[in-house]
Design an enzyme around this catalytic site. Structure first.
Site, PDB file in Angstrom:
ATOM      1  CD  GLU A 107     -62.112 -51.999  18.628  1.00  0.00           C
ATOM      2  OE1 GLU A 107     -63.065 -52.789  18.940  1.00  0.00           O
ATOM      3  OE2 GLU A 107     -62.812 -50.753  18.805  1.00  0.00           O
ATOM      4  CE  LYS A 125     -74.615 -50.604  18.684  1.00  0.00           C
ATOM      5  NZ  LYS A 125     -73.284 -51.053  18.395  1.00  0.00           N
TER       6      LYS A 125
END
Ligand code: 5RP
Length: 228
Positions: A107, A125
């Site tokens: 990633e 989040k």
């Protein structure tokens, strides 16, 4: 509204930033998968064309193949126009922690190759400070497990070897993950540099100064946060 629906909404909003002809980075995790599926549907209904994609994990590659999304590699396409990926924590300045899904290394490589990284998430989040909820995952060469774990503990981390289904979790690159729990991180850049300095560390899950936007879905609507 249920969390899965919020994840889908955030991911589908982000996909609207993709234009035909782009090289697209496909993130990993239960939020990013909605973006992969949306890209697949749009290729099938003709609202997008000529996309080639770089998956950030083997799991994402399998999902993309199911949707017949043409895949490429950084070897063939070293510049990625846009990457859509999830996160485990999002700070107010859009620095994020990633890697609870275990794909932080690929990633980060894809994010670094991207002109634009868009983070997609549900409202859970968002944090006032990194390291308050999620650990910082650190990908480590198995040979170096103990010295790296001891070094990370010396940085005041509570270090936990990641285990999945009773087995040591092994990443797509054949490494282990040490999850480092902090009680909030004062200086994420300094911490990131310190972690990287230790031989045997391959990468860590602090993605600093990388995200251009974060698209965050909450039950009362979607917010698009932009890096200043
Ligand atoms: C995988 C990741 C994920 O993007 C991150 O863990 C968020 O996952 P989810 O959307 O399932 O909460 O970094 O390595």
């Amino acid at each position: 509204m249920d969390i899965e629906e919020l994840k889908r909404q955030a991911a589908e909003k982000a996909v609207a930033f993709i234009e035909s002809g782009m090289v697209v980075g496909l993130g990993t995790g239960s939020t990013a998968v909605h973006a992969t599926r949306a890209v697949g549907r749009m290729l099938q209904d003709g609202s997008l064309s000529d996309i080639i994609a770089i998956p950030t994990s083997e799991a994402t590659a399998r999902e993309a193949e199911k949707w017949r999304i043409p895949l490429t590699t950084l070897q063939n396409n070293p510049i990625v126009d846009i990457t859509i990926d999830g996160a485990d924590e999002i700070a107010p300045n859009l620095d994020v922690i990633k890697g609870l899904g275990g794909a932080l290394l690929r990633e980060k490589i894809v994010a670094a190759a991207s002109k634009q990284l868009i983070i997609v998430a549900d409202e859970r989040k968002i944090v006032p400070q990194l390291g308050t909820v999620s650990p910082v995952p650190v990908e480590v060469i198995p040979f170096a497990q103990r010295p790296v774990a001891e070094f990370l503990a010396s940085l005041s981390a509570r270090v936990v070897l990641r285990v999945k289904e009773g087995q040591t979790f092994i990443t797509d690159e054949g490494n282990i993950i040490l999850d480092c729990h902090f009680d909030g991180i004062e200086d994420a850049a300094a911490l990131g540099q310190a972690i990287r300095s230790q031989p045997g560390v391959v990468e860590h899950g602090l993605f600093l100064n990388m995200a251009a936007r974060a698209i965050v879905a909450a039950s009362d609507g979607i917010t698009i946060l932009k890096r200043e």
